[in-house]
Design an enzyme around this catalytic site. Structure first.
Site, short mmCIF file in Angstrom:
data_model
loop_
_atom_site.label_atom_id
_atom_site.label_comp_id
_atom_site.label_asym_id
_atom_site.label_seq_id
_atom_site.Cartn_x
_atom_site.Cartn_y
_atom_site.Cartn_z
N LYS B 87 71.06 63.40 69.11
CA LYS B 87 71.19 62.46 70.23
C LYS B 87 71.95 61.23 69.76
O LYS B 87 71.65 60.68 68.69
CB LYS B 87 69.79 62.07 70.74
CG LYS B 87 69.81 61.24 72.02
CD LYS B 87 68.37 60.91 72.46
CE LYS B 87 68.34 60.20 73.81
NZ LYS B 87 66.96 59.85 74.22
N SER B 162 66.31 60.54 79.28
CA SER B 162 67.66 60.18 78.83
C SER B 162 68.31 61.24 77.95
O SER B 162 69.53 61.28 77.86
CB SER B 162 67.61 58.87 78.06
OG SER B 162 66.86 59.02 76.86
N SER B 186 61.81 60.97 77.59
CA SER B 186 63.23 61.33 77.43
C SER B 186 63.49 62.60 76.62
O SER B 186 64.62 63.09 76.59
CB SER B 186 63.99 60.17 76.78
OG SER B 186 64.17 59.15 77.73
#
Ligand SMILES: [Mg+2]
Ligand SMILES: [Zn+2]
Lengths: 98, 515, 504
Positions: B87, B162, B186
């Site tokens: 990420k 996210s 997330s």
């Protein structure tokens, strides 16, 4: 809890150092108003005798020994600097010239 | 589809160790897949940066060590050579880190996050950096400054957020493993809506050093995978004490792989599963509720004792979260000011002072959602409001912990739908922040209390994945793997295979990518 | 911004009408090996931005870890200030934007300082002991260093741009805050100076800080307000920031008292604001008024966990404390054999440490006192500097003294040598060498000068012969002139007597 006004938002934007246009302030005021209203119940839920939890897992006395570790080189420190002079970061004047 | 990319990480690792395939071939197969489905007109857009050369070099190094044999080969981590996606909130040397923000466009970290050091030490080739909502603020990955990620199940829908990039990359077979971060869901909510597995470890279980902070008291890095066992391997790899993170737990990582292996038998005899009364019903789609009820049935049939627990203070959790999180955001994101790194924007007119440069930089560098949360947090912390807002929210946090404590007296693990809905259409909620925030209603309580949570695929509703969430007490992450692996086994037996086998075929033709 | 001349009221006149109320915030930089929250070296003066880690620069993703030694030093300072030590305390973020603050918040302590409710006794020059109460001593971190470029003065006003060095960013600080101090009256400026001197003495004795004010190791913010005599309510205060020498502390407090009195006398109100101290003009100017911008939005630092102290830990640290200053003074006075008056003068002059070091380095107590209270004090006064800032060390005095004892120079020349040392010309031996200041001990050269003088002054010679030995003094003038001041007076006397056949 008082509703959030446009002046409030303008002041908050100033505290947060985010320039905002009039249109942005208007939009933000509306959105924040809705959010603030929806979270208002929180203060009603919390009575005086409930302790606050600042950290989800309670730890204490996490220390580092006073021993020097590796440092960045000046080149690494400044590699992302938007502006620099020699090995120092350069920033515009702090005070307005006049 | 190339068969290599369909393997789970555990399966791929076994083939690498057996010498049936090389790591270079495995990495190349994933790079090919990325080229095919990620970049096109209607591509998944899971990646913000593809790390081709370095990934192949690490793969070649692992292959050379394995080929040479001996102690060096034996000392390799079991997952050495298995590629992983990161990420883009986690800092990496040699690859850009943007947090999906214009603020960090082109920024190169001079240091590695602790989890990245561990991944390098274990020699997992890093495929690249995955898309997210800017600074991890959002539930749809539509708040990325570099464009949204698409859900591999339906290219017109969101992949959650996210961490939509990591979840979509894993769901679209672009990577067998990925790292995510979970502040309010997330990792888990994207896992739910993409039909993948995601784990938020106990707070402090994985070092946060090098994860760009959103809300420090809520953030955790965790695994994003296609199977529960893969998550256990990755979690054991990245977990453990780190002296650079003062909130890191100073204790060994629990035996997660063993727990997942135990769960894989499908036997749940003697395990008490608590259904959280407040995390179902109103606001949860009927299809989601149906899959959830089926999961409960499967667990009961496998010997689990299903009990109902009540967590009455959860109704305040979302509100308290939207005070604590933005408060910490407002402070954590203050460092993005155009002085030491990142974008600097000069004011269009007027005097050139640092104050005005900071104001212009932050105006141009941050997107709307980030600004909204900074302003909200600034408000919640400001003089005269602190006690009513931030102070109260911290008290609610105590109440939520007490609810969990009581619930875990009655149950070993708790269960709920991970997300109240399946993936929604791109653009359908971007103008309604509150509606967007409701996506995390079931995942937020775990972050508030610091406890671990997992999402596993629970089936489909209207052709879209539904996630089932297990929660366990702090430090009892192993229970998640036991229960998660059991449910995974029970449902896959019922489906006759993995849920992702039912996903639509992606190709250059559907995405407009490179064939 | 036009500079306007501040109206002042004569100090004594002001004090007839008003009572000053003081308060101090003193920041002490700790001399730990590493910074407060990062393992970067805590070193002053290196190449800019070389003593930094990603933590010191506030890079994305970094986290702080507390330096245990810094916590222990803070506790030791608290104990030396007779404070209570918190059983449990935490860190907090103080949010404000400034380019020397890399995270745009300072990690500090807020409502739970590590030490609180203490006091120290300050001995004033009239011998009275004044107790200053301590509100709190808390841990925090220093900011980076800004250098303002362009403009004419190098000051922030009128600068074109600024350069930032984060080597100092994250250096551990302990901020010591007093309660309001009433009742000092006209001794307020003296008390201010003596208080800061006492803090410096304590942290130096604890060896937790280098305590050099000229390097910013100890920095004082001085709060001053006036209230009409007999009034019950405090007046509005001003806070003069970063007053960085003992003399400046004294002057700044005096100036603010004179300025406040003038403002109040004219019927206007004092503006609550920060003031900047200007050493060159010995004045303060208006900084920034207190405003909403001071909404620091403190909240508990989520990246750091609380500090919990135990009795055992505190007692272990207490056992490391040096003897308290008052007891130490008693011991030193006895060791050195100074009278009460002599010793008090030494303390008030702030040269106790210097004398101690000089004696340790090898002079007698009398010699050390003679120099530090005599010529050095005079030079400091003339130069308008603190004694500590003259560049004179114990080594200077020891060297000077041994030059005298070996008769290479005499007392008078030694004083000249000292002036040249202060002017930066080198060590005493180097000065003597470079300036050819060694005493003329060459008897033939001296003898010639003496013969010439005796020949020119027969009446003096007659007086000496007649038994008035003190008349020899009259010969000294011409002899000194002839030897360009380098004759040793004792030797001249010996030679004159010898030439006249008189027993000395
Ligand atoms: Mg202060
Ligand atoms: Zn301070």
């Amino acid at each position: 809890m008082s509703a959030i006004s446009r002046e409030d938002v303008a002041h908050l934007a100033q505290l947060a150092h985010i320039e905002m246009s009039d249109a942005e302030l208007d939009k933000m005021t509306g959105e924040l108003g809705v959010i603030v209203e929806s979270i208002a119940s929180v203060s009603e839920a919390a009575s005086a005798d409930v302790p606050a939890t600042t950290h989800p897992i309670a730890l204490s006395n996490v220390f580092r020994e006073d021993v020097v570790g590796p440092t960045l080189t000046a080149e690494e420190a400044l590699m992302n600097a938007p502006d620099s002079v020699d090995t120092r970061f350069k920033v515009p004047a702090i005070l307005d010239g006049e | 589809m190339n068969q290599i990319i369909q393997l789970s990480a555990t399966e791929l690792a076994a083939k690498l160790r057996a010498g049936e395939i090389t790591s270079v071939a495995a990495v190349q197969a994933h790079l090919d897949r990325i080229a095919e489905v990620d970049g096109g007109e209607r591509g998944i857009h899971a990646f913000l940066h593809v790390n081709t050369e370095e990934a192949l070099a690490v793969a070649a190094e692992v292959d050379a060590i394995r080929a040479a044999g001996g102690t060096d080969a034996q000392a390799l981590h079991p997952f050495a050579g298995v590629p992983i996606a990161i990420k883009d909130l986690i800092v990496t040397k040699g690859q850009p880190t943007t947090a999906a923000s214009k603020m960090l466009e082109g920024w190169m970290s001079p240091y590695d996050a602790t989890v990245i050091e561990k991944i390098r030490a274990a020699k997992l080739p890093m495929l690249g950096k995955t898309n997210l909502d800017e600074f991890a603020m959002g539930s749809s990955t539509e708040h990325s400054a570099y464009g949204p990620t698409r859900n591999p199940w339906d290219l017109d829908r969101i992949p959650g957020g996210s961490g939509g990039g990591s979840a979509a990359a894993v769901a679209a077979f672009e990577a067998p493993l990925a790292l995510g971060t979970d502040t309010g869901g997330s990792i888990r909510q994207p896992g739910a809506v993409t039909g993948t597995v995601g784990v938020k470890p106990t707070y402090g279980g994985v070092s946060r050093y090098g994860a760009i902070a959103m809300a420090s008291s809520l953030d955790q890095i965790g695994p994003v995978t296609r199977t529960v066992l893969d998550s256990a391997y990755l979690h054991e790899l990245i977990g453990g004490h780190d002296a650079a993170d003062s909130t890191s737990l100073n204790e060994p990582v629990p035996a997660l792989i063993a727990a997942a292996e135990q769960g894989a038998s499908g036997d749940m005899t003697g395990v008490r599963v608590g259904v959280i009364k407040e995390l179902q019903g109103e606001g949860y789609e009927a299809g989601v509720q149906e899959r959830f009820d089926e999961s409960l049935e499967a667990l009961r049939a496998a010997g689990a004792e299903i009990v109902e627990v009540s967590c009455p203070n959860f109704k305040y959790a979302l509100g308290a979260y939207y005070l604590i999180m933005p408060s910490e955001v407002s402070s954590n994101l203050a460092k993005f000011d155009g002085v030491r790194f990142g974008t600097r924007v000069l004011p269009a007119e007027g005097p050139l002072t640092i104050e005005r440069v900071m104001g212009a930089t932050r105006a141009a560098g941050f997107g709307d959602e980030v600004k909204r949360r900074i302003i909200l947090g600034t408000y919640a912390l400001s003089a005269g409001y602190y006690d009513a807002y931030y102070g109260s929210a911290q008290k609610v946090r105590t109440l939520i912990q007490r609810d969990f404590d009581a619930a875990f007296e009655q149950a070993d693990v708790l269960i709920s739908p991970t997300s109240p809905t399946v993936a929604f259409e791109l653009g359908s909620k971007t103008d309604d922040p509150l509606a967007m925030y409701l996506n995390d209603v079931a995942t937020i309580p775990a972050n508030m209390a610091g406890i671990p949570g997992i999402t596993v695929p629970g089936g489909l509703s209207e052709g879209l994945p539904v996630g089932i969430q297990f929660l366990a007490p702090a430090r009892e992450d192993a229970r998640l793997y036991r229960a998660g692996a059991a449910l995974e086994k029970l449902l896959e037996d019922k489906w006759g295979g993995r849920l992702l086998d039912q996903a639509p075929e992606l190709s250059a033709a559907t995405t407009g990518g490179v064939a | 911004m036009a500079m306007h001349q501040e109206e002042l009221v004569d100090f004594d006149v002001a004090l007839e009408k008003y009572d000053p109320v003081l308060g101090f915030e003193v920041h002490v930089e700790l001399n730990t090996k590493t910074k407060m929250f990062s393992s970067a070296p805590n070193v002053f003066g290196d190449v800019p931005n070389t003593n930094v880690t990603p933590v010191c620069l506030g890079l994305p993703g970094v986290l702080p870890v507390v330096n245990k030694t810094a916590v222990e030093y803070a506790i030791m300072i608290g104990l030396a200030l007779n404070c209570k030590i918190a059983e449990r305390c935490g860190f907090a973020r103080k949010n404000y934007f400034y380019p020397d603050t890399p995270k745009n918040f300072q990690t500090s302590q807020y409502d739970d300082p590590i030490a609180y409710d203490g006091w120290i006794d300050i001995e004033l020059s009239d011998g009275e002991v004044f107790r200053v109460e301590i509100e709190r001593a808390h841990m925090e971190e220093d900011a980076g260093k800004l250098t303002h470029m362009g403009g004419s003065t190098g000051r922030i006003q009128g600068a074109d741009y600024s350069l930032v060095d984060y080597n100092r960013s994250g250096v551990p600080l302990v901020e010591i805050v007093t309660k309001t101090i009433e009742g000092a009256g006209k001794r307020a400026p003296e008390l201010a100076k003596a208080y800061v001197a006492a803090i410096r003495e304590i942290v130096k004795a604890l060896d937790v800080s280098d305590a050099k004010m000229e390097r910013g190791n100890v920095r004082c913010d001085a709060n001053v307000s006036l209230m009409l005599k007999g009034a019950e309510k405090f007046g509005t205060r001003t806070e003069t920031k970063n007053v960085n020498s003992l003399r400046a502390v004294e002057h700044a407090v005096r100036f603010e008292i004179e300025r406040h009195a003038a403002v109040l006398n004219s019927g206007e109100a004092i503006v609550q604001e920060t003031r900047h101290w200007h050493e060159d003009t010995r004045t303060t100017t208006s900084g920034r008024p207190k405003s909403d911008a001071d909404d620091y939005r403190y909240f508990p630092e989520p990246d750091l966990v609380p500090v919990v102290t135990t009795v055992e830990w505190i007692e272990e640290l207490r056992s490391r404390l040096p003897e308290p200053p008052a007891e130490r003074r008693k011991r030193l006075q006895a060791d050195w054999g100074y009278s009460d008056a002599e010793f008090r003068d030494v303390v008030n002059a702030g040269v106790t440490e210097q004398i101690e070091e000089t004696i340790a380095a090898g002079t007698t107590a009398a010699v050390a006192r003679k120099w530090w209270m005599g010529e050095i004090a005079r030079l400091a006064k003339n130069a308008d500097k603190d004694v500590a800032d003259l560049g004179v060390t114990s080594a200077t005095i020891v060297e000077l003294n041994s030059l005298i004892e070996s008769k290479k120079i005499n007392d008078k020349i030694a004083r000249q040598v000292l002036e040249f040392v202060v002017a930066g010309e080198g060590t005493p031996s180097e000065v003597v060498e470079k300036r050819s200041l060694a005493v003329v001990n060459d008897d033939s050269a001296l003898g010639a000068a003496i013969d010439a003088a005796m020949e020119a002054m027969p009446d003096v010679v007659a007086k000496v012969k007649g038994g008035k030995l003190q008349a020899i003094g009259a010969l000294m003038g011409p002899v000194m002139k002839a030897t360009r001041g380098q004759a040793d007076a004792g030797r001249v006397r010996e030679l004159v007597l010898q030439k006249l056949g008189i027993e000395g």
